[in-house]
Write a protein that holds these residues in place. Structure first.
Motif, PDB file in Angstrom:
ATOM      1  N   LYS A  38      12.945  -5.976   7.241  1.00  0.00           N
ATOM      2  CA  LYS A  38      11.529  -6.355   7.116  1.00  0.00           C
ATOM      3  C   LYS A  38      11.292  -6.675   5.653  1.00  0.00           C
ATOM      4  N   GLY A  40       8.653  -7.679   2.889  1.00  0.00           N
ATOM      5  CA  GLY A  40       7.217  -7.736   2.608  1.00  0.00           C
ATOM      6  C   GLY A  40       6.940  -7.303   1.192  1.00  0.00           C
ATOM      7  N   GLY A  41       5.692  -7.236   0.851  1.00  0.00           N
ATOM      8  CA  GLY A  41       5.290  -6.720  -0.443  1.00  0.00           C
ATOM      9  C   GLY A  41       5.765  -7.556  -1.615  1.00  0.00           C
ATOM     10  N   GLY A  73       3.338 -10.846   4.924  1.00  0.00           N
ATOM     11  CA  GLY A  73       2.709 -11.812   4.025  1.00  0.00           C
ATOM     12  C   GLY A  73       1.234 -11.534   3.833  1.00  0.00           C
ATOM     13  N   PRO A  75      -0.658 -10.334   1.369  1.00  0.00           N
ATOM     14  CA  PRO A  75      -1.352 -10.862   0.198  1.00  0.00           C
ATOM     15  C   PRO A  75      -1.559 -12.376   0.257  1.00  0.00           C
ATOM     16  N   ALA A 193       3.642  -6.850  10.772  1.00  0.00           N
ATOM     17  CA  ALA A 193       5.054  -7.229  10.674  1.00  0.00           C
ATOM     18  C   ALA A 193       5.997  -6.024  10.754  1.00  0.00           C
ATOM     19  N   ASP A 194       5.529  -4.860  10.326  1.00  0.00           N
ATOM     20  CA  ASP A 194       6.378  -3.656  10.429  1.00  0.00           C
ATOM     21  C   ASP A 194       6.605  -3.312  11.900  1.00  0.00           C
ATOM     22  N   THR A 213       9.713  -3.170   0.401  1.00  0.00           N
ATOM     23  CA  THR A 213       8.289  -3.232   0.086  1.00  0.00           C
ATOM     24  C   THR A 213       8.048  -3.159  -1.415  1.00  0.00           C
ATOM     25  N   ASP A 214       6.788  -2.948  -1.809  1.00  0.00           N
ATOM     26  CA  ASP A 214       6.448  -2.992  -3.239  1.00  0.00           C
ATOM     27  C   ASP A 214       6.422  -1.612  -3.887  1.00  0.00           C
ATOM     28  N   GLY A 217       9.646   3.768  -2.035  1.00  0.00           N
ATOM     29  CA  GLY A 217       9.831   4.421  -0.735  1.00  0.00           C
ATOM     30  C   GLY A 217       8.577   5.223  -0.460  1.00  0.00           C
ATOM     31  N   LEU A 219       6.136   7.994  -1.244  1.00  0.00           N
ATOM     32  CA  LEU A 219       5.846   8.776  -2.447  1.00  0.00           C
ATOM     33  C   LEU A 219       4.883   9.913  -2.110  1.00  0.00           C
ATOM     34  N   ILE A 242       0.515   9.745   3.478  1.00  0.00           N
ATOM     35  CA  ILE A 242       1.004   8.434   3.934  1.00  0.00           C
ATOM     36  C   ILE A 242      -0.218   7.738   4.534  1.00  0.00           C
ATOM     37  N   SER A 243      -0.584   6.580   3.946  1.00  0.00           N
ATOM     38  CA  SER A 243      -1.800   5.913   4.412  1.00  0.00           C
ATOM     39  C   SER A 243      -1.616   4.392   4.392  1.00  0.00           C
ATOM     40  N   MET A 246       1.572   1.911   4.704  1.00  0.00           N
ATOM     41  CA  MET A 246       2.764   2.737   4.905  1.00  0.00           C
ATOM     42  C   MET A 246       2.787   3.328   6.322  1.00  0.00           C
ATOM     43  N   LYS A 249       4.621   1.249   8.931  1.00  0.00           N
ATOM     44  CA  LYS A 249       6.043   1.260   8.555  1.00  0.00           C
ATOM     45  C   LYS A 249       6.717   2.517   9.107  1.00  0.00           C
TER      46      LYS A 249
HETATM   47  N1  ATP Z   1       2.791   7.899   0.635  1.00  0.00           N
HETATM   48  C1  ATP Z   1       2.916   6.629   0.295  1.00  0.00           C
HETATM   49  N2  ATP Z   1       3.992   6.243  -0.418  1.00  0.00           N
HETATM   50  C2  ATP Z   1       4.139   4.972  -0.817  1.00  0.00           C
HETATM   51  N3  ATP Z   1       3.268   3.959  -0.533  1.00  0.00           N
HETATM   52  C3  ATP Z   1       2.178   4.269   0.188  1.00  0.00           C
HETATM   53  C4  ATP Z   1       1.953   5.627   0.640  1.00  0.00           C
HETATM   54  N4  ATP Z   1       0.787   5.639   1.342  1.00  0.00           N
HETATM   55  C5  ATP Z   1       0.311   4.384   1.295  1.00  0.00           C
HETATM   56  N5  ATP Z   1       1.118   3.546   0.637  1.00  0.00           N
HETATM   57  C6  ATP Z   1       0.860   2.122   0.415  1.00  0.00           C
HETATM   58  O1  ATP Z   1       1.660   1.316   1.281  1.00  0.00           O
HETATM   59  C7  ATP Z   1       1.888   0.069   0.581  1.00  0.00           C
HETATM   60  C8  ATP Z   1       2.996  -0.726   1.255  1.00  0.00           C
HETATM   61  O2  ATP Z   1       2.515  -1.342   2.453  1.00  0.00           O
HETATM   62  P1  ATP Z   1       1.918  -2.830   2.469  1.00  0.00           P
HETATM   63  O3  ATP Z   1       1.472  -3.108   3.854  1.00  0.00           O
HETATM   64  O4  ATP Z   1       0.931  -2.983   1.374  1.00  0.00           O
HETATM   65  O5  ATP Z   1       3.160  -3.751   2.047  1.00  0.00           O
HETATM   66  P2  ATP Z   1       4.270  -4.459   2.952  1.00  0.00           P
HETATM   67  O6  ATP Z   1       4.206  -3.923   4.348  1.00  0.00           O
HETATM   68  O7  ATP Z   1       5.554  -4.298   2.229  1.00  0.00           O
HETATM   69  O8  ATP Z   1       3.881  -5.984   2.925  1.00  0.00           O
HETATM   70  P3  ATP Z   1       3.189  -6.840   4.127  1.00  0.00           P
HETATM   71  O9  ATP Z   1       2.094  -5.989   4.691  1.00  0.00           O
HETATM   72  O10 ATP Z   1       2.737  -8.066   3.427  1.00  0.00           O
HETATM   73  O11 ATP Z   1       4.263  -7.128   5.120  1.00  0.00           O
HETATM   74  C9  ATP Z   1       2.175   0.527  -0.812  1.00  0.00           C
HETATM   75  O12 ATP Z   1       1.983  -0.501  -1.756  1.00  0.00           O
HETATM   76  C10 ATP Z   1       1.167   1.665  -0.998  1.00  0.00           C
HETATM   77  O13 ATP Z   1      -0.036   1.185  -1.557  1.00  0.00           O
END
Ligand code: ATP
Ligand code: MG
Length: 291
Positions: A38, A40-41, A73, A75, A193-194, A213-214, A217, A219, A242-243, A246, A249
């Motif tokens: 996957k 993203g980010g 995608g 953003p 997408a996740d 992702t961005d 992992g 956190l 986890i919010s 995330m 995912k």
């Molecule tokens: N406990 C956590 N640890 C890390 N990130 C977290 C946590 N809880 C929430 N997040 C958020 O989840 C985000 C990653 O999910 P996000 O949907 O933004 O990106 P993505 O899935 O990689 O990209 P896209 O949605 O474009 O496919 C992080 O940037 C962070 O802000």
């Protein structure tokens, strides 16, 4: 590649040999196995990471692994909706998708982003092929119903029909999938997408699923959790640690693991060769979820 060769030239021969031996055993393990990635980010926003990502994917395929890419995608979709003078509304991290937003989402996801990834893979010598969940009826979906909330054209996966992907893999293509599905009602649906990646992983009986992702992992208090089990994951969702993005995912990862995918990892797309480190070294870089 030249840069990497130069960097390696500083290693002493014994260390080089060790790296090679470690990598070779993984190459053997992963031969002809499906790895769903996957994408993203931030990995998708910065130009240098886009190229190194594509290079790594082509390398994996040439080593006999079967990479399948699912991209997001968020953003880019938000930016395009704004360009058209519309506003994005989110409820609990999910975009409310009315008809104009759906049309823009499909255009950006299945058009611009999908084809950009394919272009990068092809430029690196791979055979990328971009499809959406509509092609070959890959993703059959229906409207996601949440009591008291109307998210519009946000879909829930009903069924994955993976035949097209198997056909493409067999012919050496690297499938690049956008998270757009369709219903038997003829409607188009925008799907997280996740969630798409995890369902595709299950349908393809993937060996591994990796989420780029961005962040590094999962956190907690700015510290990386390198391994976490189902119980702890659910507790962290409950506590709100986890919010947002995330949540789908980790839920997707648990779903994959519960349905036959062997391992699930979140890694940073900010690290130019994160996929390679994850696959070919003993020490993973991000978060591994276990049941
Ligand atoms: N406990 C956590 N640890 C890390 N990130 C977290 C946590 N809880 C929430 N997040 C958020 O989840 C985000 C990653 O999910 P996000 O949907 O933004 O990106 P993505 O899935 O990689 O990209 P896209 O949605 O474009 O496919 C992080 O940037 C962070 O802000
Ligand atoms: Mg996301």
């Amino acid at each position: 590649m030249e840069l990497q060769k130069e960097q390696l030239s500083h290693l002493d021969p014994a260390a080089k040999r060790q790296v090679l031996i470690e990598a070779l055993s993984y190459i053997q393990d992963f031969s002809q196995k499906v790895v769903v990635i996957k994408y993203g980010g931030a990995a998708m926003v910065q130009e240098e990471f886009k190229v190194s990502f594509a290079r790594d994917i082509v390398l994996l395929r040439s080593l006999g692994m079967l990479p399948v890419i699912v991209h997001g995608g968020g953003p880019e979709v938000t930016a395009a909706i704004k360009q058209y003078g519309l506003e994005s509304t989110f409820i609990d991290g999910l975009r409310v998708t009315d008809l104009p937003s759906l049309k823009i989402s499909e255009m950006v996801l299945s058009g611009t982003i999908n084809k950009e990834i394919v272009t990068n893979i092809n430029t690196q010598g791979g055979l990328g092929i971009g499809i959406s969940g509509k092609d070959g009826r890959l993703i059959q979906a229906h409207k996601l119903e949440i009591p008291g909330t109307d998210l519009g054209y946000v879909g829930e996966i009903e069924q994955i029909n993976p035949e097209l992907i198997f056909t493409l893999i067999e012919k050496h293509y690297i499938p690049v999938i956008s998270p757009i599905g369709m219903g038997t009602d003829g409607n188009t649906y925008n799907i997280n997408a996740d969630t798409v990646a995890s369902h595709i992983g299950v349908a393809l009986k993937a060996h591994k699923i990796i989420f780029l992702t961005d962040v590094q992992g999962i956190l907690r208090d700015d510290q990386l959790i390198s391994a976490i089990n189902r119980q702890e994951t659910l507790e962290l969702i409950e506590k709100g640690v986890i919010s947002g993005g995330m949540v789908p995912k980790v839920k997707g990862m648990l779903y994959s693991l519960e349905n036959g995918v062997k391992s699930a990892h979140i890694i940073s797309g900010m690290d130019p060769h994160a996929v390679i480190s994850e696959l070919f070294t003993d020490k993973g870089t991000g978060t591994k979820i276990i049941l």
